[in-house]
Scaffold this motif. Sequence first.
Motif, PDB file in Angstrom:
ATOM      1  N   UNK A  66     -45.073 -53.072  16.819  1.00 49.14           N
ATOM      2  CA  UNK A  66     -44.821 -54.332  16.126  1.00 49.14           C
ATOM      3  C   UNK A  66     -45.925 -55.308  16.526  1.00 49.14           C
ATOM      4  N   UNK A  67     -46.405 -56.056  15.559  1.00 46.21           N
ATOM      5  CA  UNK A  67     -47.433 -57.065  15.834  1.00 46.21           C
ATOM      6  C   UNK A  67     -47.038 -58.377  15.181  1.00 46.21           C
ATOM      7  N   UNK A  68     -47.167 -59.439  15.937  1.00 44.73           N
ATOM      8  CA  UNK A  68     -46.848 -60.790  15.442  1.00 44.73           C
ATOM      9  C   UNK A  68     -47.988 -61.718  15.809  1.00 44.73           C
ATOM     10  N   UNK A  69     -48.270 -62.670  14.935  1.00 50.26           N
ATOM     11  CA  UNK A  69     -49.338 -63.640  15.158  1.00 50.26           C
ATOM     12  C   UNK A  69     -48.736 -65.039  15.172  1.00 50.26           C
ATOM     13  N   UNK A  70     -48.961 -65.743  16.264  1.00 48.14           N
ATOM     14  CA  UNK A  70     -48.485 -67.113  16.432  1.00 48.14           C
ATOM     15  C   UNK A  70     -49.697 -68.038  16.434  1.00 48.14           C
ATOM     16  N   UNK A  71     -49.721 -68.989  15.533  1.00 48.40           N
ATOM     17  CA  UNK A  71     -50.861 -69.885  15.393  1.00 48.40           C
ATOM     18  C   UNK A  71     -50.466 -71.313  15.773  1.00 48.40           C
ATOM     19  N   UNK A  72     -51.399 -71.993  16.426  1.00 48.38           N
ATOM     20  CA  UNK A  72     -51.172 -73.389  16.809  1.00 48.38           C
ATOM     21  C   UNK A  72     -52.528 -74.073  16.938  1.00 48.38           C
ATOM     22  N   UNK A  73     -52.528 -75.378  16.844  1.00 53.00           N
ATOM     23  CA  UNK A  73     -53.763 -76.160  16.941  1.00 53.00           C
ATOM     24  C   UNK A  73     -53.930 -76.690  18.352  1.00 53.00           C
ATOM     25  N   UNK A  74     -55.141 -76.568  18.855  1.00 45.12           N
ATOM     26  CA  UNK A  74     -55.451 -77.020  20.216  1.00 45.12           C
ATOM     27  C   UNK A  74     -55.858 -78.482  20.152  1.00 45.12           C
ATOM     28  N   UNK A  75     -55.221 -79.312  20.965  1.00 41.76           N
ATOM     29  CA  UNK A  75     -55.419 -80.765  20.882  1.00 41.76           C
ATOM     30  C   UNK A  75     -56.144 -81.365  22.080  1.00 41.76           C
ATOM     31  N   UNK A  76     -56.261 -80.622  23.187  1.00 44.67           N
ATOM     32  CA  UNK A  76     -56.915 -81.209  24.371  1.00 44.67           C
ATOM     33  C   UNK A  76     -57.824 -80.176  25.027  1.00 44.67           C
ATOM     34  N   UNK A  77     -58.899 -80.623  25.687  1.00 46.84           N
ATOM     35  CA  UNK A  77     -59.783 -79.691  26.393  1.00 46.84           C
ATOM     36  C   UNK A  77     -59.240 -79.379  27.781  1.00 46.84           C
ATOM     37  N   UNK A  78     -59.868 -78.422  28.443  1.00 49.22           N
ATOM     38  CA  UNK A  78     -59.482 -78.066  29.798  1.00 49.22           C
ATOM     39  C   UNK A  78     -58.729 -76.751  29.852  1.00 49.22           C
ATOM     40  N   UNK A  79     -58.079 -76.529  31.009  1.00 46.52           N
ATOM     41  CA  UNK A  79     -57.336 -75.288  31.218  1.00 46.52           C
ATOM     42  C   UNK A  79     -55.952 -75.369  30.581  1.00 46.52           C
ATOM     43  N   UNK A  80     -55.567 -74.275  29.962  1.00 47.79           N
ATOM     44  CA  UNK A  80     -54.261 -74.171  29.323  1.00 47.79           C
ATOM     45  C   UNK A  80     -53.507 -72.996  29.923  1.00 47.79           C
ATOM     46  N   UNK A  81     -52.220 -73.207  30.161  1.00 48.18           N
ATOM     47  CA  UNK A  81     -51.347 -72.149  30.664  1.00 48.18           C
ATOM     48  C   UNK A  81     -50.134 -72.061  29.730  1.00 48.18           C
ATOM     49  N   UNK A  82     -50.060 -70.981  28.990  1.00 53.05           N
ATOM     50  CA  UNK A  82     -48.951 -70.750  28.064  1.00 53.05           C
ATOM     51  C   UNK A  82     -48.234 -69.458  28.456  1.00 53.05           C
ATOM     52  N   UNK A  83     -47.030 -69.324  27.959  1.00 50.78           N
ATOM     53  CA  UNK A  83     -46.220 -68.141  28.254  1.00 50.78           C
ATOM     54  C   UNK A  83     -45.637 -67.595  26.965  1.00 50.78           C
TER      55      UNK A  83
END
Length: 595
Positions: free
Chosen positions: A471-488
């Motif tokens: 199964x493959x899913x694509x989640x799209x979102x817009x990046x609003x700030x620079x620097x390091x990002x930590x998502x889960x």
Amino acid sequence: MVEKVDQAGSDKLSSFERSTEVQKDARKGARALSTGSQVGWAVKLAVLGGMWLTLYLIHLQIGDAKEIKRFDPFEILEVSPGASAAEVKKAYRQLSLKYHPDKNPDDPLAASRFMQITKAHNALTDETAKANYEKYGNPDGPQTSKVGIGLPRFLLEKENHLMILCLFFFLLLFVVPMAFICYYQRTKNYAANGVMIETLQFMGYYINEATRLKNCPELLAASAESRGMALRPSDNEELKTLGAQVTEHKKRQFKLPIIIKNDIILLAHMQRLHHLMSPSLREDLDEILRHSLKISQAMIEIACMREWFFTAQAMIEFRRSLIQALDVKSSQLLQIPHFNDEILKHCLKGKNATSTLADYLQKDPEQRKGLSSMTADQIADVEAFASHCSNMECKAITEVEDEKEIVVGDIATVTVQLLRKNLHEGEAMGPVHAPLFPEPKFEEWWIFLVEGAPNTRIIAFERIRDTERLIEAKLRFQISRPGKHSLTVHALCDSYVGIDKKVDLNFNVSTEDEVKREIFVHPEDEELDLQPTLFQQFMGELGGDDDSEEEEDEKKEKTKPVEKLSDGKQQKAESDDDKKDGDDSDSSDSDSDGD
């Protein structure tokens, strides 16, 4: 310890008895509701019986199907085939007087009967008609066969015309509009997902960011579908025994008797107390569980729309608790066939002890505990469950399509791949193992992209109902700030407890000044820009003839002045030559004169 348990049971029983007074007051309403439902069923049966009776009477009027008879003048005139001409004439005279239309104005079939009599008389007396009858079987000569459907006689009778007209207008102006109105009144109460609109409004009001699993049974019991169920006089005695054994995890918020009843049987289902339920309570439980899939789906979507991850996670936990009949703090191993509290004690002790379903399924069959007291068939059921339950592998990457680096303002794509390692290529998952759920259920997965702690806000989510191996899913979102990002990335199963997956994503986002991107235009794209558009081609074809004529005219206009100019230059050159010749002749004449 026993005294404390008995005291707790008596407290629950007394709290239930306090609600008994309310139930007694609601009995009258329940009886009235049940009486109203019985009356409604009686009306429906009466209407259905009337329709069947009408159909039967129509069948009797129409009669059985008969074979189309050939034209027989002797039968029509009621004479024998060997009758003389006088007997035929006498029979014709008697029947024509009897069935003449003027003497039977109210009989719609008299005219056709009179025509048949006349036709039969001609077939036996007229030479031409008689020859046609003997040759073709009809006095009119060769005929094409026609098949039709005869209307019942009572529809053609004059005294029934008013009744038929009234019945037609009754059906057209009353029955059809009422059927449409009833259908609309019923469907307008439901949303597109099949949940009642009143339930969606109720859930939207009471679900908040602090809603957890322990709140969900009462919310489901308070839904409009649940409140629409009827109370029975026997429920009070049956719920006393059941309520004394049920463990409640929170104080009740709603005091309506039907909500209290359905809350108790839902908790009894999650605590696997089905042996204490009467057959009528089991029927009520199955009805609530059938509604629970759509309602819990709506609860999850409400939490997702408000970006509350922990609330959405609690709604999914409640959904699978209903499917697997697990309480708030029940062990995950109870999902395995034939497992009970005694077997759980062996699984939690000694070497190779395990408390989670994922760890138990990953062990070799020889290392799995709790199977010593089982029969061979029971062990085979456990092995079948271990091979059937999804052994999911989750991978996720973050990227910007067609770009090497991530810049502020980009639309990032998180590609999540789920692989069921227990399946082979070309295989798909079957129904979930849920013996206490009344309907077959196929597992679904919810993919959440969540911000790192402490926000835990849902950035994007996807519901996956695919049962294939990969199964493959694509989640799209817009990046609003620079620097390091930590998502889960959280992959949550709605049918089994303990097989969820989690993937951490860490990436760096640059500013537009730090990364300069060159806009590359492919040569083929440049050539396409030079090509005329479809509109230009269409307009060019329409005005092609006019343009060609205009171009020819312009060419003619341009060539004419050049020719005139060249002619003028030629004439001027000729005049200059003439002048030169004249000067030469003059000079020669003068020389000659001097000489």
